[in-house]
Design a protein around this motif. Structure first.
Motif, short mmCIF file in Angstrom:
data_model
loop_
_atom_site.label_atom_id
_atom_site.label_comp_id
_atom_site.label_asym_id
_atom_site.label_seq_id
_atom_site.Cartn_x
_atom_site.Cartn_y
_atom_site.Cartn_z
N LEU A 156 0.86 -1.17 0.00
CA LEU A 156 0.00 0.00 0.00
C LEU A 156 0.90 1.22 0.00
CD1 LEU A 156 -3.00 0.80 0.13
CD2 LEU A 156 -2.75 0.95 2.59
N THR A 157 0.73 2.08 -1.00
CA THR A 157 1.56 3.28 -1.12
C THR A 157 0.75 4.52 -0.74
OG1 THR A 157 1.01 3.73 -3.43
CG2 THR A 157 2.86 2.22 -3.02
N ASP A 158 1.50 5.58 -0.49
CA ASP A 158 0.82 6.85 -0.22
C ASP A 158 -0.02 7.26 -1.43
OD1 ASP A 158 3.15 7.34 -1.76
OD2 ASP A 158 3.94 8.83 -0.38
N ARG A 159 0.44 6.94 -2.61
CA ARG A 159 -0.31 7.24 -3.83
C ARG A 159 -1.62 6.42 -3.89
NH1 ARG A 159 0.19 9.73 -8.67
NH2 ARG A 159 -0.75 8.69 -10.48
N ASP A 160 -1.55 5.15 -3.48
CA ASP A 160 -2.77 4.34 -3.45
C ASP A 160 -3.83 5.00 -2.56
OD1 ASP A 160 -1.64 2.27 -5.01
OD2 ASP A 160 -0.90 1.20 -3.24
N ILE A 161 -3.39 5.48 -1.41
CA ILE A 161 -4.32 6.12 -0.48
C ILE A 161 -4.86 7.42 -1.07
CG2 ILE A 161 -4.56 7.23 1.78
CD1 ILE A 161 -2.47 5.16 2.81
N ALA A 162 -3.96 8.25 -1.60
CA ALA A 162 -4.38 9.56 -2.11
C ALA A 162 -5.25 9.45 -3.36
CB ALA A 162 -3.15 10.42 -2.41
N ILE A 163 -4.85 8.61 -4.30
CA ILE A 163 -5.56 8.55 -5.59
C ILE A 163 -6.75 7.59 -5.58
CG2 ILE A 163 -5.29 8.03 -8.06
CD1 ILE A 163 -3.75 10.54 -7.08
N ARG A 164 -6.50 6.36 -5.14
CA ARG A 164 -7.58 5.37 -5.17
C ARG A 164 -8.67 5.64 -4.14
NH1 ARG A 164 -4.44 -0.40 -5.48
NH2 ARG A 164 -3.35 -0.05 -7.44
N ALA A 165 -8.26 6.05 -2.95
CA ALA A 165 -9.23 6.21 -1.87
C ALA A 165 -9.74 7.65 -1.76
CB ALA A 165 -8.62 5.75 -0.55
N VAL A 166 -8.85 8.57 -1.41
CA VAL A 166 -9.28 9.95 -1.13
C VAL A 166 -9.83 10.63 -2.38
CG1 VAL A 166 -8.56 12.20 -0.29
CG2 VAL A 166 -7.70 10.13 0.83
N ALA A 167 -9.04 10.69 -3.45
CA ALA A 167 -9.50 11.36 -4.68
C ALA A 167 -10.66 10.62 -5.32
CB ALA A 167 -8.34 11.49 -5.67
N GLY A 168 -10.75 9.32 -5.07
CA GLY A 168 -11.86 8.53 -5.60
C GLY A 168 -13.15 8.71 -4.82
N GLY A 169 -13.09 9.52 -3.76
CA GLY A 169 -14.29 9.81 -2.99
C GLY A 169 -14.77 8.65 -2.14
N LYS A 170 -13.90 7.72 -1.82
CA LYS A 170 -14.29 6.54 -1.04
C LYS A 170 -14.42 6.88 0.44
CE LYS A 170 -13.78 4.19 -4.80
NZ LYS A 170 -14.87 3.87 -5.65
N ASP A 171 -15.15 6.05 1.17
CA ASP A 171 -15.30 6.23 2.61
C ASP A 171 -14.05 5.67 3.27
OD1 ASP A 171 -15.94 6.33 5.26
OD2 ASP A 171 -17.68 4.98 5.12
N THR A 172 -13.11 6.53 3.58
CA THR A 172 -11.84 6.09 4.15
C THR A 172 -11.94 5.79 5.64
OG1 THR A 172 -11.15 8.39 4.48
CG2 THR A 172 -10.46 7.31 2.43
N THR A 173 -13.05 6.14 6.26
CA THR A 173 -13.18 5.88 7.70
C THR A 173 -13.34 4.39 8.00
OG1 THR A 173 -15.58 6.24 7.70
CG2 THR A 173 -14.15 8.14 8.18
N ARG A 174 -13.85 3.63 7.05
CA ARG A 174 -14.03 2.19 7.25
C ARG A 174 -13.13 1.36 6.35
NH1 ARG A 174 -20.16 3.10 8.04
NH2 ARG A 174 -20.19 3.29 5.79
N ALA A 175 -12.30 2.02 5.55
CA ALA A 175 -11.44 1.30 4.59
C ALA A 175 -10.28 0.61 5.30
CB ALA A 175 -10.91 2.29 3.56
N THR A 176 -9.81 -0.46 4.69
CA THR A 176 -8.67 -1.20 5.22
C THR A 176 -7.56 -1.28 4.18
OG1 THR A 176 -9.44 -3.35 4.43
CG2 THR A 176 -10.21 -2.64 6.62
N ALA A 177 -6.41 -1.72 4.62
CA ALA A 177 -5.27 -1.89 3.70
C ALA A 177 -5.64 -2.82 2.56
CB ALA A 177 -4.07 -2.45 4.48
N GLY A 178 -6.37 -3.88 2.86
CA GLY A 178 -6.76 -4.84 1.82
C GLY A 178 -7.65 -4.26 0.75
#
Length: 139
Positions: A48-70
């Protein structure tokens, strides 16, 4: 030069169910941009990279409060055995166009991470330039 002399040994890692926020905090605490995701035996499942978190999760508008590494890890993982030569490690980084590679012991358990920066700080300048060039090529 052997990988075990330039890799980061015993890197921070997480499990598939580790909350995404906790992984981001691990990156901050360890001043790194990639956390390996391992199974119960310590064998890499993904990264899991910082880019995965920023692009896939945050910029993708996902609910990061319940998201996991998997949920956001890159898998399958590319890794190299600890006895891999520096030249072969560089070739693996180039062919996979990755800046960081998990290093595994003879049992396949995570024992380190080798990064482009490790090669830049410890390797031959011409090899460093080659790795940077090949890893950075548009795919």
């Amino acid at each position: 030069m052997e990988l075990d002399t330039l890799m980061t040994a015993n890197p921070a890692c997480c499990g598939r169910d580790t909350p995404l926020r906790e992984v981001a905090m691990m990156m901050s605490d360890n001043d790194c941009g990639m956390i390996p995701v391992v199974d119960e035996q310590g064998k890499p499942l993904g990264v899991l990279t910082d880019r995965d978190i920023a692009i896939r999760a945050v910029a993708g508008g996902k609910d990061t409060t319940r998201a996991t590494a998997g949920d956001y890890m890159t898998s399958p993982v590319r890794s190299v055995p600890v006895d891999t030569s520096l030249a072969d490690c560089c070739a693996a980084m180039e062919s996979g166009q990755v800046r960081r590679l998990p290093v595994v012991d003879m049992d396949g358990r995570l024992c380190g991470v080798v990064a482009q920066a490790d090669i830049a700080l410890n390797g031959d300048p011409s090899k460093t330039a080659e790795v940077v060039r090949e890893v950075s090529k548009p795919s």
